[in-house]
Design a protein around this motif. Structure first.
Motif, PDB file in Angstrom:
ATOM      1  N   SER A 328      -2.014  -7.953  -2.380  1.00 22.04           N
ATOM      2  CA  SER A 328      -1.515  -9.301  -2.120  1.00 22.04           C
ATOM      3  C   SER A 328      -2.332  -9.925  -1.003  1.00 22.04           C
ATOM      4  O   SER A 328      -2.935  -9.225  -0.179  1.00 22.04           O
ATOM      5  CB  SER A 328      -0.027  -9.264  -1.749  1.00 22.04           C
ATOM      6  OG  SER A 328       0.450 -10.551  -1.464  1.00 22.04           O
ATOM      7  N   SER A 329      -2.341 -11.257  -1.001  1.00 22.59           N
ATOM      8  CA  SER A 329      -3.079 -11.999   0.024  1.00 22.59           C
ATOM      9  C   SER A 329      -2.334 -12.117   1.336  1.00 22.59           C
ATOM     10  O   SER A 329      -2.894 -12.609   2.311  1.00 22.59           O
ATOM     11  CB  SER A 329      -3.413 -13.400  -0.498  1.00 22.59           C
ATOM     12  OG  SER A 329      -4.197 -13.331  -1.660  1.00 22.59           O
ATOM     13  N   ASP A 330      -1.086 -11.698   1.399  1.00 25.39           N
ATOM     14  CA  ASP A 330      -0.299 -11.791   2.627  1.00 25.39           C
ATOM     15  C   ASP A 330      -0.330 -10.497   3.439  1.00 25.39           C
ATOM     16  O   ASP A 330       0.624 -10.199   4.165  1.00 25.39           O
ATOM     17  CB  ASP A 330       1.140 -12.186   2.310  1.00 25.39           C
ATOM     18  CG  ASP A 330       1.820 -11.190   1.385  1.00 25.39           C
ATOM     19  OD1 ASP A 330       1.147 -10.239   0.930  1.00 25.39           O
ATOM     20  OD2 ASP A 330       3.020 -11.348   1.110  1.00 25.39           O
ATOM     21  N   GLU A 331      -1.401  -9.698   3.279  1.00 24.24           N
ATOM     22  CA  GLU A 331      -1.656  -8.478   4.060  1.00 24.24           C
ATOM     23  C   GLU A 331      -0.697  -7.347   3.724  1.00 24.24           C
ATOM     24  O   GLU A 331      -0.526  -6.423   4.528  1.00 24.24           O
ATOM     25  CB  GLU A 331      -1.595  -8.773   5.574  1.00 24.24           C
ATOM     26  CG  GLU A 331      -2.563  -9.856   6.017  1.00 24.24           C
ATOM     27  CD  GLU A 331      -2.435 -10.161   7.497  1.00 24.24           C
ATOM     28  OE1 GLU A 331      -1.602  -9.502   8.160  1.00 24.24           O
ATOM     29  OE2 GLU A 331      -3.164 -11.047   7.981  1.00 24.24           O
ATOM     30  N   ASN A 332      -0.054  -7.401   2.554  1.00 23.30           N
ATOM     31  CA  ASN A 332       0.875  -6.350   2.145  1.00 23.30           C
ATOM     32  C   ASN A 332       0.565  -5.934   0.713  1.00 23.30           C
ATOM     33  O   ASN A 332      -0.152  -6.623  -0.010  1.00 23.30           O
ATOM     34  CB  ASN A 332       2.332  -6.823   2.244  1.00 23.30           C
ATOM     35  CG  ASN A 332       2.719  -7.237   3.652  1.00 23.30           C
ATOM     36  OD1 ASN A 332       2.458  -6.516   4.607  1.00 23.30           O
ATOM     37  ND2 ASN A 332       3.341  -8.397   3.791  1.00 23.30           N
ATOM     38  N   ALA A 333       1.132  -4.808   0.324  1.00 22.82           N
ATOM     39  CA  ALA A 333       1.113  -4.350  -1.063  1.00 22.82           C
ATOM     40  C   ALA A 333       2.549  -4.261  -1.553  1.00 22.82           C
ATOM     41  O   ALA A 333       3.454  -3.916  -0.789  1.00 22.82           O
ATOM     42  CB  ALA A 333       0.405  -3.002  -1.188  1.00 22.82           C
ATOM     43  N   TYR A 334       2.764  -4.569  -2.823  1.00 19.85           N
ATOM     44  CA  TYR A 334       4.109  -4.640  -3.371  1.00 19.85           C
ATOM     45  C   TYR A 334       4.238  -3.696  -4.554  1.00 19.85           C
ATOM     46  O   TYR A 334       3.291  -3.510  -5.333  1.00 19.85           O
ATOM     47  CB  TYR A 334       4.434  -6.066  -3.814  1.00 19.85           C
ATOM     48  CG  TYR A 334       4.557  -7.050  -2.661  1.00 19.85           C
ATOM     49  CD1 TYR A 334       5.788  -7.311  -2.075  1.00 19.85           C
ATOM     50  CD2 TYR A 334       3.438  -7.686  -2.156  1.00 19.85           C
ATOM     51  CE1 TYR A 334       5.905  -8.211  -1.031  1.00 19.85           C
ATOM     52  CE2 TYR A 334       3.543  -8.583  -1.108  1.00 19.85           C
ATOM     53  CZ  TYR A 334       4.775  -8.840  -0.546  1.00 19.85           C
ATOM     54  OH  TYR A 334       4.884  -9.722   0.501  1.00 19.85           O
ATOM     55  N   GLU A 353      -6.137  -9.123   3.770  1.00 22.66           N
ATOM     56  CA  GLU A 353      -5.739  -9.132   2.361  1.00 22.66           C
ATOM     57  C   GLU A 353      -5.912  -7.758   1.738  1.00 22.66           C
ATOM     58  O   GLU A 353      -6.954  -7.112   1.882  1.00 22.66           O
ATOM     59  CB  GLU A 353      -6.584 -10.159   1.607  1.00 22.66           C
ATOM     60  CG  GLU A 353      -6.263 -10.263   0.129  1.00 22.66           C
ATOM     61  CD  GLU A 353      -7.170 -11.244  -0.589  1.00 22.66           C
ATOM     62  OE1 GLU A 353      -6.697 -12.348  -0.935  1.00 22.66           O
ATOM     63  OE2 GLU A 353      -8.361 -10.926  -0.777  1.00 22.66           O
ATOM     64  N   VAL A 354      -4.883  -7.299   1.033  1.00 23.60           N
ATOM     65  CA  VAL A 354      -4.933  -6.023   0.315  1.00 23.60           C
ATOM     66  C   VAL A 354      -5.512  -6.296  -1.067  1.00 23.60           C
ATOM     67  O   VAL A 354      -4.943  -7.074  -1.845  1.00 23.60           O
ATOM     68  CB  VAL A 354      -3.535  -5.386   0.217  1.00 23.60           C
ATOM     69  CG1 VAL A 354      -3.609  -4.067  -0.528  1.00 23.60           C
ATOM     70  CG2 VAL A 354      -2.953  -5.179   1.608  1.00 23.60           C
ATOM     71  N   THR A 355      -6.638  -5.672  -1.379  1.00 14.73           N
ATOM     72  CA  THR A 355      -7.361  -5.990  -2.622  1.00 14.73           C
ATOM     73  C   THR A 355      -7.056  -4.991  -3.735  1.00 14.73           C
ATOM     74  O   THR A 355      -6.285  -5.280  -4.637  1.00 14.73           O
ATOM     75  CB  THR A 355      -8.857  -6.041  -2.328  1.00 14.73           C
ATOM     76  OG1 THR A 355      -9.255  -4.807  -1.688  1.00 14.73           O
ATOM     77  CG2 THR A 355      -9.193  -7.204  -1.404  1.00 14.73           C
ATOM     78  N   CYS A 356      -7.657  -3.828  -3.683  1.00 12.42           N
ATOM     79  CA  CYS A 356      -7.498  -2.857  -4.770  1.00 12.42           C
ATOM     80  C   CYS A 356      -6.517  -1.762  -4.357  1.00 12.42           C
ATOM     81  O   CYS A 356      -6.418  -1.388  -3.193  1.00 12.42           O
ATOM     82  CB  CYS A 356      -8.848  -2.241  -5.143  1.00 12.42           C
ATOM     83  SG  CYS A 356      -9.740  -1.483  -3.783  1.00 12.42           S
ATOM     84  N   VAL A 357      -5.791  -1.252  -5.342  1.00 11.95           N
ATOM     85  CA  VAL A 357      -4.796  -0.198  -5.132  1.00 11.95           C
ATOM     86  C   VAL A 357      -4.967   0.835  -6.237  1.00 11.95           C
ATOM     87  O   VAL A 357      -5.562   0.559  -7.290  1.00 11.95           O
ATOM     88  CB  VAL A 357      -3.359  -0.773  -5.154  1.00 11.95           C
ATOM     89  CG1 VAL A 357      -3.123  -1.677  -3.954  1.00 11.95           C
ATOM     90  CG2 VAL A 357      -3.094  -1.522  -6.452  1.00 11.95           C
TER      91      VAL A 357
END
Length: 585
Positions: A328-334, A353-357
């Motif tokens: 997510s672009s809000d510095e978190n992963a969901y 920003e969290v890009t790849c997971v």
């Protein structure tokens, strides 16, 4: 049933434990599991952002994690051993995507230097095997065929999709393209001569092409792709050769954009193990889930709650397909439960920003999140309560988000209504007990008014809006019935479709009337000229007595014979007497 009992049943093979929401809420990332450098032996203060990360799929090697960053470096990280990390500079430009071979320790990378490369990862060493040239711009995505380690597809910024087979030209270092789909997500028409002339498009033509951002294989002959700007998910049949057509390639099926905004680009595609559900990350901050068995354009689920504003944000599925994680672009992963459209937990701790997971293929829950703050975190299930010596700097914690669902909302509203009604009933009973027959005028006047309003609403429902309305209108209040003037087949015996007025004839202007009349006269003259001559009618010897002649022939003889000498004389030598009706009388 408790979570512990479900876990024991899964271990004994009695049942499979698919819902572990409480366990997901205990994900933790301590300081020692946060890495700020891709490789430990490098003398750099800050590394470049990581663009791709994937866990291996080979059995007993699921803990090996492949990472690639903007500098073109490829690293292998064993998540069970903190110190075992090794890598190599694989490309001279950024690596946007990578993919592991099925049941094989080989990796294919997609880079910004217009190439894709195959690497062998064995014995703590990364060795390049083959390079694949064919794209005219950056290679953005890559995908292997389902359970096939030899065939993979690449999609580039030039809008082309190329299918490669590693078994062709085994002794050559340069790979050969098996087939190509030109301008797969292009909104402008490209001349067919340019396409047939060479594989690489000219820069002017490539600038009009739309980038391919996601690829997945559904089966051996079906490839699914998404683009950056057309908002369409296309399903291709690889048994068809798309080079023989002059116009743009036509896919087997299309899934149009299901949102209502202008941000209709997709950043990634993933598919479950059964190849029945497709998940598409869209730039309108929504993840759309589609049923591939029917190719229904209406998504079966929309996952919201995160922010997606770039094409670098990707998602991943758990091994059983029950949970979905996305950056997510809000510095978190969901993380979502795939049965709910709102996120279950939020992974905090990143500063950009969290890009790849990535989700580990093993049964134990192990996740990896990469961010633009040049770091990647490894998440594992921790204790419910954090210990006192938990370090503040560099920590990562899963925050359980409130459940927002329509069914829960309705359930909560119903519980509130029942609670209010119970309170009102209790208070009314007390008032009745206190005043024996009526409500208390001092302490319960407002509640008494509320009960009276509820009673009036119930009465209005049963009389006007409820099922008694039809009976009430037919018996007592027939004048106000809405169906009073409509025909009734039961009572009158006349069907409604028999009592309708014929359609009115349209008025015509004077010029149209003259044209129709002239055409009618012309048709009469044509028929009279082409038909046989009319038969001469036989004249009666004793014509009918009438004050005026009825036949036009008799009227003719009347006009011609009046005042003529032949009207009073008979013709000799003939048996027919021709005379006017008046002379005969």
């Amino acid at each position: 049933m408790s979570s512990a009992k479900k876990l024991f049943e899964q271990q004994y093979g009695v049942a499979r434990w698919k819902c572990y929401d409480s366990i997901i809420g205990r994900l933790r990332c301590p300081k020692e599991e946060q890495y700020v450098q891709l490789l430990p032996a490098e003398d750099v203060l800050l590394d470049t952002p990581i663009f791709a990360c994937k866990f291996a799929q080979q059995k007993n090697n699921e803990t090996l994690l492949a990472l690639a960053n903007e500098d073109g470096k490829l690293a292998i990280h064993d998540t069970t051993n903190r110190e075992q990390r090794y890598g190599v500079r694989a490309h001279n430009n950024a690596i946007f995507d990578l993919a592991w071979m099925f049941e094989d320790m080989k990796i294919v990378t997609a880079s910004g230097d217009h190439t894709a490369r195959l690497f062998d990862v064995c014995n703590s060493d990364i060795r390049e095997i083959k390079a694949f040239y064919g794209h005219s711009r950056s290679v953005k995505t890559i995908a292997f065929r389902k359970d096939d380690p030899s065939v993979f597809a690449t999609g580039g910024r030039d809008g082309n999709i190329i299918v490669w087979d590693t078994r062709t030209d085994v002794g050559s270092f340069i790979g050969k393209a098996d087939r190509t789909i030109f301008n797969s997500h292009n909104t402008k028409t490209t001349p067919s001569k340019t396409r047939k002339k060479c594989v690489c498009l000219s820069p002017s033509t490539a600038s009009s092409a739309k980038s391919v951002t996601g690829l997945v294989f559904q089966d051996d002959n079906t490839l699914i792709s998404c683009g950056a700007g057309d908002g369409i998910i296309k399903i291709w049949d690889l048994r068809k050769n798309y080079l023989f057509y002059k116009h743009e390639p036509i896919p087997k099926n299309k899934i149009p954009y299901a949102g209502s905004t202008t941000k209709n680009g997709f950043s990634s595609l993933i598919i479950d193990k059964d190849c029945m559900k497709l998940y598409a990350n869209c730039l309108d901050s929504t993840i759309y889930s589609y049923n591939l068995s029917t190719c229904n354009p209406v998504p079966i689920m929309k996952y919201v709650g995160h922010q997606n504003s770039t094409f670098y944000i990707k998602s991943s599925l758990s091994r059983d397909g029950s949970y979905l994680i996305s950056g997510s672009s809000d510095e978190n992963a969901y993380i979502w439960n795939t049965n709910c459209s709102h996120p279950l937990v939020k992974l905090t701790g990143h500063n950009a920003e969290v890009t790849c997971v990535a989700w580990c293929e093993r049964d134990d829950i192990t996740l990896v999140t990469c961010s633009d703050d040049m770091s990647h975190k490894i998440w594992r299930v921790g204790p419910e309560d954090l210990p006192e010596n938990w370090e503040i700097i560099g920590k990562g914690k899963a925050e359980i988000l409130p459940l927002v669902d329509t069914q829960s909302k309705l359930k909560r509203i119903g519980e509130q209504i029942t609670e209010v009604s119970k309170k009102l009933i209790v208070s009314c009973k007390r008032c009745e007990n206190a005043s024996t027959s009526a409500f208390c005028q001092n302490c319960c006047s407002s509640k008494r008014k509320q009960l009276e309003e509820i009673g009036n609403e119930n009465k209005r429902f049963h009389t006007e809006m409820g099922p008694r309305r039809l009976f009430h209108n037919l018996t007592g209040n027939s004048k106000q019935a809405p169906t009073i003037n409509l025909p009734n087949y039961v009572l009158n015996g006349v069907a409604p479709h028999l009592n309708f007025s014929p359609p009115k004839r349209k008025d015509q202007d004077w010029l149209t009337k003259i044209r129709i009349e002239r055409k009618f006269r012309r048709d009469i003259l044509d028929t009279a000229s082409t038909s046989s001559p009319p038969k001469v009618p036989k004249l009666e010897l004793t014509p009918k007595r009438s004050s005026s002649p009825q036949s036009p022939i008799l009227r003719f003889f009347k006009v011609k014979c009046e005042g003529h000498s032949c009207s009073n004389k008979a013709t000799t030598g003939s048996n027919v007497l021709i005379s006017s009706p008046q002379s005969s009388q």
